[in-house]
Design a protein around this motif. Structure first.
Motif, PDB file in Angstrom:
ATOM      1  N   TYR A  52      54.417  28.740  40.542  1.00 44.06           N
ATOM      2  CA  TYR A  52      52.464  29.031  39.800  1.00 44.06           C
ATOM      3  C   TYR A  52      52.458  30.802  39.102  1.00 44.06           C
ATOM      4  O   TYR A  52      51.601  30.949  38.475  1.00 44.06           O
ATOM      5  N   LYS A  53      53.141  31.109  40.460  1.00 48.90           N
ATOM      6  CA  LYS A  53      53.241  33.174  40.536  1.00 48.90           C
ATOM      7  C   LYS A  53      53.485  33.618  39.274  1.00 48.90           C
ATOM      8  O   LYS A  53      52.559  34.381  38.662  1.00 48.90           O
ATOM      9  N   TYR A  54      54.691  32.692  38.764  1.00 49.72           N
ATOM     10  CA  TYR A  54      55.452  33.649  37.548  1.00 49.72           C
ATOM     11  C   TYR A  54      54.223  33.285  35.915  1.00 49.72           C
ATOM     12  O   TYR A  54      54.838  33.524  34.984  1.00 49.72           O
ATOM     13  N   SER A  55      53.751  31.716  35.743  1.00 48.19           N
ATOM     14  CA  SER A  55      53.032  31.330  34.297  1.00 48.19           C
ATOM     15  C   SER A  55      51.877  32.199  34.134  1.00 48.19           C
ATOM     16  O   SER A  55      51.432  32.955  35.179  1.00 48.19           O
ATOM     17  N   GLY A  56      52.428  31.794  33.287  1.00 42.98           N
ATOM     18  CA  GLY A  56      51.254  32.825  32.395  1.00 42.98           C
ATOM     19  C   GLY A  56      49.773  31.986  32.744  1.00 42.98           C
ATOM     20  O   GLY A  56      49.814  30.433  32.586  1.00 42.98           O
ATOM     21  N   LYS A  57      48.682  32.292  33.019  1.00 42.60           N
ATOM     22  CA  LYS A  57      47.154  31.781  33.452  1.00 42.60           C
ATOM     23  C   LYS A  57      46.516  31.878  32.043  1.00 42.60           C
ATOM     24  O   LYS A  57      46.661  33.592  31.767  1.00 42.60           O
ATOM     25  N   LYS A  58      45.111  31.315  31.844  1.00 44.40           N
ATOM     26  CA  LYS A  58      44.611  30.939  30.258  1.00 44.40           C
ATOM     27  C   LYS A  58      43.157  32.198  31.459  1.00 44.40           C
ATOM     28  O   LYS A  58      42.797  32.296  32.231  1.00 44.40           O
ATOM     29  N   ARG A  59      43.020  33.116  30.505  1.00 50.22           N
ATOM     30  CA  ARG A  59      41.815  34.328  30.626  1.00 50.22           C
ATOM     31  C   ARG A  59      41.271  34.492  29.698  1.00 50.22           C
ATOM     32  O   ARG A  59      41.659  33.622  28.454  1.00 50.22           O
ATOM     33  N   TYR A  60      40.272  35.629  29.641  1.00 49.65           N
ATOM     34  CA  TYR A  60      39.054  35.559  28.331  1.00 49.65           C
ATOM     35  C   TYR A  60      38.999  36.712  28.728  1.00 49.65           C
ATOM     36  O   TYR A  60      38.365  37.785  29.596  1.00 49.65           O
ATOM     37  N   ALA A  61      38.704  37.933  27.686  1.00 52.64           N
ATOM     38  CA  ALA A  61      38.206  38.810  27.533  1.00 52.64           C
ATOM     39  C   ALA A  61      36.946  38.578  26.652  1.00 52.64           C
ATOM     40  O   ALA A  61      36.849  38.266  25.936  1.00 52.64           O
ATOM     41  N   ILE A  62      35.775  39.364  27.159  1.00 51.44           N
ATOM     42  CA  ILE A  62      34.603  39.193  26.992  1.00 51.44           C
ATOM     43  C   ILE A  62      33.688  41.383  26.077  1.00 51.44           C
ATOM     44  O   ILE A  62      34.057  42.095  26.569  1.00 51.44           O
ATOM     45  N   GLY A  63      33.124  40.666  25.301  1.00 49.87           N
ATOM     46  CA  GLY A  63      32.901  42.390  24.846  1.00 49.87           C
ATOM     47  C   GLY A  63      31.585  42.634  25.311  1.00 49.87           C
ATOM     48  O   GLY A  63      30.317  41.501  24.815  1.00 49.87           O
ATOM     49  N   PHE A  64      30.811  43.864  26.321  1.00 48.46           N
ATOM     50  CA  PHE A  64      29.520  43.599  26.394  1.00 48.46           C
ATOM     51  C   PHE A  64      29.453  45.041  26.155  1.00 48.46           C
ATOM     52  O   PHE A  64      30.402  45.805  25.245  1.00 48.46           O
ATOM     53  N   ILE A  65      27.928  45.344  26.001  1.00 48.15           N
ATOM     54  CA  ILE A  65      26.940  46.640  26.210  1.00 48.15           C
ATOM     55  C   ILE A  65      27.142  47.864  26.934  1.00 48.15           C
ATOM     56  O   ILE A  65      26.588  46.794  27.656  1.00 48.15           O
ATOM     57  N   ASP A  66      27.950  48.374  27.710  1.00 46.38           N
ATOM     58  CA  ASP A  66      27.118  48.222  28.875  1.00 46.38           C
ATOM     59  C   ASP A  66      26.335  50.048  28.689  1.00 46.38           C
ATOM     60  O   ASP A  66      26.143  50.604  28.242  1.00 46.38           O
ATOM     61  N   LEU A  67      24.729  49.079  29.455  1.00 42.84           N
ATOM     62  CA  LEU A  67      23.619  49.883  29.147  1.00 42.84           C
ATOM     63  C   LEU A  67      23.655  51.253  29.971  1.00 42.84           C
ATOM     64  O   LEU A  67      22.916  51.987  29.134  1.00 42.84           O
ATOM     65  N   GLU A  68      24.701  51.466  30.718  1.00 43.03           N
ATOM     66  CA  GLU A  68      24.268  53.204  31.952  1.00 43.03           C
ATOM     67  C   GLU A  68      25.106  53.820  30.496  1.00 43.03           C
ATOM     68  O   GLU A  68      24.557  54.909  30.366  1.00 43.03           O
ATOM     69  N   THR A  69      26.115  53.549  29.943  1.00 47.90           N
ATOM     70  CA  THR A  69      26.592  54.243  28.908  1.00 47.90           C
ATOM     71  C   THR A  69      26.842  53.975  27.827  1.00 47.90           C
ATOM     72  O   THR A  69      26.693  55.218  27.212  1.00 47.90           O
ATOM     73  N   GLY A  70      26.174  53.261  27.136  1.00 46.68           N
ATOM     74  CA  GLY A  70      26.522  52.819  25.695  1.00 46.68           C
ATOM     75  C   GLY A  70      27.201  52.939  25.153  1.00 46.68           C
ATOM     76  O   GLY A  70      26.722  52.496  23.821  1.00 46.68           O
ATOM     77  N   LYS A  71      28.149  52.684  26.101  1.00 44.36           N
ATOM     78  CA  LYS A  71      29.176  52.573  25.188  1.00 44.36           C
ATOM     79  C   LYS A  71      29.489  50.718  25.521  1.00 44.36           C
ATOM     80  O   LYS A  71      29.356  50.321  25.730  1.00 44.36           O
ATOM     81  N   GLN A  72      30.693  50.197  24.695  1.00 44.90           N
ATOM     82  CA  GLN A  72      30.984  48.665  24.025  1.00 44.90           C
ATOM     83  C   GLN A  72      32.543  48.982  25.507  1.00 44.90           C
ATOM     84  O   GLN A  72      33.240  50.208  25.459  1.00 44.90           O
ATOM     85  N   ILE A  73      32.258  48.047  25.427  1.00 45.01           N
ATOM     86  CA  ILE A  73      33.676  47.239  26.765  1.00 45.01           C
ATOM     87  C   ILE A  73      33.813  46.645  27.225  1.00 45.01           C
ATOM     88  O   ILE A  73      33.348  45.527  25.725  1.00 45.01           O
ATOM     89  N   VAL A  74      34.669  46.349  26.803  1.00 44.42           N
ATOM     90  CA  VAL A  74      35.560  44.518  27.491  1.00 44.42           C
ATOM     91  C   VAL A  74      36.253  43.988  28.468  1.00 44.42           C
ATOM     92  O   VAL A  74      36.844  45.382  29.172  1.00 44.42           O
ATOM     93  N   LEU A  75      35.310  43.200  29.116  1.00 49.51           N
ATOM     94  CA  LEU A  75      35.746  42.474  30.973  1.00 49.51           C
ATOM     95  C   LEU A  75      36.841  41.207  30.490  1.00 49.51           C
ATOM     96  O   LEU A  75      36.771  40.911  29.947  1.00 49.51           O
ATOM     97  N   ASP A  76      37.184  41.768  31.556  1.00 51.70           N
ATOM     98  CA  ASP A  76      38.799  39.992  31.330  1.00 51.70           C
ATOM     99  C   ASP A  76      37.807  39.491  32.330  1.00 51.70           C
ATOM    100  O   ASP A  76      37.798  40.367  33.979  1.00 51.70           O
ATOM    101  N   PHE A  77      38.305  38.012  32.350  1.00 51.93           N
ATOM    102  CA  PHE A  77      37.707  36.750  33.592  1.00 51.93           C
ATOM    103  C   PHE A  77      38.745  35.980  33.837  1.00 51.93           C
ATOM    104  O   PHE A  77      39.746  35.797  32.436  1.00 51.93           O
ATOM    105  N   TYR A 108      49.506  37.301  32.569  1.00 50.64           N
ATOM    106  CA  TYR A 108      50.634  37.044  33.271  1.00 50.64           C
ATOM    107  C   TYR A 108      50.369  37.732  35.110  1.00 50.64           C
ATOM    108  O   TYR A 108      49.800  39.594  34.507  1.00 50.64           O
ATOM    109  N   GLY A 109      50.992  38.049  35.773  1.00 51.17           N
ATOM    110  CA  GLY A 109      50.570  38.935  37.058  1.00 51.17           C
ATOM    111  C   GLY A 109      50.737  38.702  37.994  1.00 51.17           C
ATOM    112  O   GLY A 109      51.148  36.741  38.436  1.00 51.17           O
ATOM    113  N   VAL A 110      50.447  38.771  39.253  1.00 54.03           N
ATOM    114  CA  VAL A 110      51.416  38.846  40.708  1.00 54.03           C
ATOM    115  C   VAL A 110      49.636  39.240  41.885  1.00 54.03           C
ATOM    116  O   VAL A 110      49.850  40.673  41.450  1.00 54.03           O
ATOM    117  N   PHE A 111      49.264  38.773  41.847  1.00 56.16           N
ATOM    118  CA  PHE A 111      47.483  39.059  42.247  1.00 56.16           C
ATOM    119  C   PHE A 111      47.808  40.304  43.644  1.00 56.16           C
ATOM    120  O   PHE A 111      48.702  39.714  43.957  1.00 56.16           O
TER     121      PHE A 111
END
Length: 201
Positions: free
Chosen positions: A114-139, A52-55
């Protein structure tokens, strides 16, 4: 647990069928106009959820007590306050339509819903090669379906062989995501190459 789907279940679900407003610290940031060199971590590190959220007003968040949704993503029970607000405006839109309101008036009310409705989103795990750390990004669902899902599926077998560049550009509804292989090893710094090698497997 219909709120969350993980791994191949989240990937396959996107084929068709279907709290606080403070920013969530679980997600790393990928500001528009930037690019990250990353290592793919595999299809098991994909999670589908409804946010949920409002741009530009309320950052995307996950309800602490999520509603129950059917296979098509419609709320069936345990409505959040945001679900109730969305339903209120959808009912208002239907009422306005039945009373003969103009198409523009009805559309405006539906946009509010629509502004208040829940929207389908995806969280994906990557390795950030600059830091070497695991990160999760939201799309967004569209970013995932149009760009990320095809790339993740296509290149999953090469996740331990090739690094990728993840780039974000544009703003609002014109935001674009690109995930492209780093073909030339010379495009990686020594630190990025070391992070990649360390994270294999």
């Amino acid at each position: 647990m219909s709120q969350f789907k993980f791994g191949m279940e989240a990937i396959e679900e996107s084929n068709g069928a279907g709290a606080s407003s403070k920013p969530q610290s679980e997600f790393a940031k990928l500001p528009s106009g930037t690019a990250l060199k990353v290592k793919l971590t595999g299809l098991d590190n994909v999670m589908r959820y409804y946010g949920y959220g409002v741009f530009k007003r309320v950052n995307t968040f996950i309800a602490a007590n999520p509603s129950t949704r059917n296979d098509r993503g419609f709320v069936e029970s345990n409505h959040t306050p945001w679900d109730l607000a969305a339903q209120y405006y959808y009912d208002k839109a239907k009422e306005a339509e039945e009373k003969g309101a103009s198409e523009d008036e009805v559309k405006k009310i539906r946009q509010e819903a629509y502004k208040y409705s829940g929207k389908k989103r995806y969280a994906i795990g990557f390795i950030d090669l600059e830091t070497g750390k695991q990160i999760v990004l939201d799309f967004t669902g569209k970013q995932f379906d149009d760009v990320l899902k095809p790339a993740l599926v296509k290149y999953d077998g090469k996740k331990d062989k090739i690094a990728f560049e993840l780039e974000k550009s544009g703003a609002g509804t014109n935001t674009k995501i690109m995930l492209t292989p780093v073909i030339d090893d010379e495009d990686l710094t020594e630190k990025e190459r070391a992070s990649f090698e360390k994270s294999i497997g």
